[in-house]
Design a protein around this motif. Structure first.
Motif, mmCIF file in Angstrom:
data_model
loop_
_atom_site.group_PDB
_atom_site.id
_atom_site.type_symbol
_atom_site.label_atom_id
_atom_site.label_comp_id
_atom_site.label_asym_id
_atom_site.label_seq_id
_atom_site.Cartn_x
_atom_site.Cartn_y
_atom_site.Cartn_z
ATOM 1 N N SER A 2 5.924 7.926 -9.821
ATOM 2 C CA SER A 2 5.250 8.001 -8.539
ATOM 3 C C SER A 2 5.922 7.091 -7.511
ATOM 4 C CB SER A 2 3.791 7.577 -8.714
ATOM 5 O OG SER A 2 3.139 7.555 -7.473
ATOM 6 N N SER A 3 5.923 7.533 -6.260
ATOM 7 C CA SER A 3 6.519 6.706 -5.216
ATOM 8 C C SER A 3 5.437 5.940 -4.458
ATOM 9 C CB SER A 3 7.336 7.565 -4.259
ATOM 10 O OG SER A 3 6.487 8.459 -3.585
ATOM 11 N N GLU A 4 4.280 5.761 -5.083
ATOM 12 C CA GLU A 4 3.219 4.946 -4.511
ATOM 13 C C GLU A 4 2.985 3.736 -5.395
ATOM 14 O OE1 GLU A 4 -0.176 7.434 -4.109
ATOM 15 O OE2 GLU A 4 0.559 8.342 -2.265
ATOM 16 N N VAL A 5 2.671 2.619 -4.760
ATOM 17 C CA VAL A 5 2.478 1.370 -5.481
ATOM 18 C C VAL A 5 1.083 0.849 -5.157
ATOM 19 C CG1 VAL A 5 3.311 -0.986 -5.781
ATOM 20 C CG2 VAL A 5 4.928 0.854 -5.327
ATOM 21 N N GLU A 6 0.365 0.434 -6.186
ATOM 22 C CA GLU A 6 -0.969 -0.119 -5.968
ATOM 23 C C GLU A 6 -0.862 -1.625 -5.747
ATOM 24 O OE1 GLU A 6 -5.308 -0.618 -8.126
ATOM 25 O OE2 GLU A 6 -3.746 0.529 -9.120
#
Length: 66
Positions: A2-6
């Motif tokens: 995924s190219s999203e970071v939490e």
């Protein structure tokens, strides 16, 4: 991958984090060049630092998100 970071419960797009890292690293590069006295040699410093920010951002993207 995924190219999203939490971060702290919120999801941030990877490109945004890479852009921020690129700007910070370009500022660090500017400080190093100033310390070495090489910043006086630059013909168009705004363009050079803009390209450095893009270069650092692209490298961060390829290292962490690709």
């Amino acid at each position: 991958m995924s190219s999203e970071v939490e971060i702290f419960g919120a999801y941030f797009p990877g490109w945004l984090l890479s852009a921020i890292a690129g700007i910070i690293l370009a500022a660090c590069t500017k400080m190093v060049l100033a310390k070495l006295g090489l910043h006086k040699q630059l013909v168009m410093p705004v363009l050079v630092y803009l390209c450095l920010a893009f270069l650092w951002a692209a490298l961060c993207w390829m290292i962490f998100f690709d």
